[in-house]
Design an enzyme around this catalytic site. Structure first.
Site, mmCIF file in Angstrom:
data_model
loop_
_atom_site.group_PDB
_atom_site.id
_atom_site.type_symbol
_atom_site.label_atom_id
_atom_site.label_comp_id
_atom_site.label_asym_id
_atom_site.label_seq_id
_atom_site.Cartn_x
_atom_site.Cartn_y
_atom_site.Cartn_z
ATOM 1 N N CYS A 70 0.820 -1.216 0.000
ATOM 2 C CA CYS A 70 0.000 0.000 0.000
ATOM 3 C C CYS A 70 0.852 1.263 0.000
ATOM 4 O O CYS A 70 0.362 2.336 -0.384
ATOM 5 C CB CYS A 70 -0.947 -0.003 1.199
ATOM 6 S SG CYS A 70 -0.110 -0.067 2.805
ATOM 7 N N HIS A 111 18.904 -1.441 1.266
ATOM 8 C CA HIS A 111 17.527 -0.953 1.158
ATOM 9 C C HIS A 111 16.533 -2.108 1.339
ATOM 10 O O HIS A 111 15.580 -1.996 2.126
ATOM 11 C CB HIS A 111 17.315 -0.280 -0.192
ATOM 12 C CG HIS A 111 15.910 0.210 -0.401
ATOM 13 N ND1 HIS A 111 15.479 1.425 0.096
ATOM 14 C CD2 HIS A 111 14.845 -0.357 -1.024
ATOM 15 C CE1 HIS A 111 14.199 1.584 -0.216
ATOM 16 N NE2 HIS A 111 13.796 0.514 -0.899
#
Length: 373
Positions: A70, A111
């Site tokens: 999301c 990351h």
């Protein structure tokens, strides 16, 4: 490249071979840090689109993993040919460069490790992302798009995420976008006891939302979903009433708070429908609160202009997120140290693997073919 292993550093210093190539791994994407929700939804992955997106991306790299949640859409690429930003924008057909980030080599590894650990999430420490990374890797593997490098990095990310959650205390209190949405509803309504909530959706996020609503004291929950059977299954597990999607407008006046967490190709509620629902509630002092945690959004932004309606989206959860972070801030340095250690392990693996392959290809003596800590 960070050479954390002393033996590996010595090996490179005495080796007649050139320095190994940088780690051939790239991430490109956007998230809640780089783009507002109205931009993120332009790069959302809708049901049925995965194959076409991956087919395009696989023309630009040997190994591809697509991670869509999301709050982020990211593509991880190994064996890249060409410009990763162009590959990403070409897949979605939008000019998104002002909002895209790209990291390569160890930065890309770090990351992904931070993402899997919940350290890069809107709600720091949230637990859903670990499963989302695992499913993204499994999907890449099932399509034949995951090879030795992506497999190693994805496994390392999942292991790092597990360590962060078990060793730092970040997961002692379960947090998620769903819990933040429910907390926001509590703040807006001055408590949820005696209120009626309506959930649009019946997936994983909707189930978490219903769980948190129950814990907050709501007893009356209406579950609305395009597939009525999924709504019935969710209501049967956690309690609640079921409403078929075609009767949403009829059920709407009962709701004090509406939380939308579903995927749809269009808005399922607009300002006109909400105005009608407020009129049917029969009292000017009974406002309705709408929280849209879907990406793309499924509640029309024009709802915000309706008197008595209050509309919030993912980007409006920031205040709740910052409040929840205070109690977990002390765990962040330890979590960062775990990520750095895991990334260094991956770098050492890459260095050793590359050197062994090169030396074996040149027929080097066996004593030079291995460097270990």
């Amino acid at each position: 490249m960070t050479l954390a292993c002393p033996t590996a550093r010595q090996f490179v210093a005495r080796s007649p071979l050139p320095a190994p190539d940088p780690l051939d791994f790239v991430v490109v994407g956007l998230n809640h840090h780089s783009a507002p929700v109205e931009v993120r939804e332009r790069a959302a992955v809708r049901a049925g689109e995965e194959d076409a997106l991956l087919a395009h991306l696989s023309r630009h790299a040997r190994e591809v993993m697509l991670l869509a949640t999301c709050n982020r859409t990211e593509v991880y690429l190994a064996g890249l040919s060409g410009d990763p930003l162009s590959a990403f924008q070409g897949a979605w057909g939008h000019a998104l460069e002002d909002h895209l980030y790209s990291h390569s080599g160890e930065e890309a590894v770090t990351h992904l490790y931070r993402v899997a650990s919940g350290l890069d999430s809107l709600v720091i420490g949230e637990t859903q992302i670990q499963g989302q990374v695992k499913r993204a890797w499994q999907a890449a593997n099932a399509r034949g798009l995951s090879g030795p490098l992506l497999n190693k990095i994805a496994q390392g990310a999942l292991a790092a995420g597990k360590r962060v959650r078990t060793e730092t205390g970040l997961s002692d209190s379960v947090v998620s976008v769903s819990s933040a949405a429910v907390e926001l509803a509590e703040l807006a309504l001055g408590g949820l006891a005696g209120r009626t909530a309506l959930i649009i959706g019946a997936g994983e996020t909707a189930e978490l939302t219903l769980t948190h609503l129950r814990a907050a004291g709501i007893e009356d929950v209406i579950v609305v979903n395009r597939t009525a059977e999924r709504a019935r299954q969710l209501a049967a597990r956690l309690g609640g009433r079921v409403c078929a999607a075609e009767f949403l407008h009829e059920a709407l006046p009962e709701a004090d708070v509406v939380i939308a967490s579903s995927a749809a190709p269009h808005y399922v509620l607009n300002g006109e429908a909400v105005a009608a629902a407020l009129a049917a509630r029969g009292s000017g002092d009974r406002p309705m609160f709408f929280i849209d945690i879907s990406v793309p959004r499924i509640l029309d932004p024009d709802i915000a202009a309706v008197r008595g309606a209050h509309l919030l989206n993912l980007d409006d959860l920031t205040a709740v997120v910052h409040h929840n972070l205070q109690g977990r801030r002390a765990a962040l340095p330890q979590a960062g140290a775990i990520i750095r250690e895991a990334a260094s392990d991956l770098s050492r693996w890459h260095l050793t693997r590359t050197a062994q392959q090169t030396l074996q290809g040149r027929g080097a003596p066996r004593e030079l073919a291995v460097a270990s800590d």
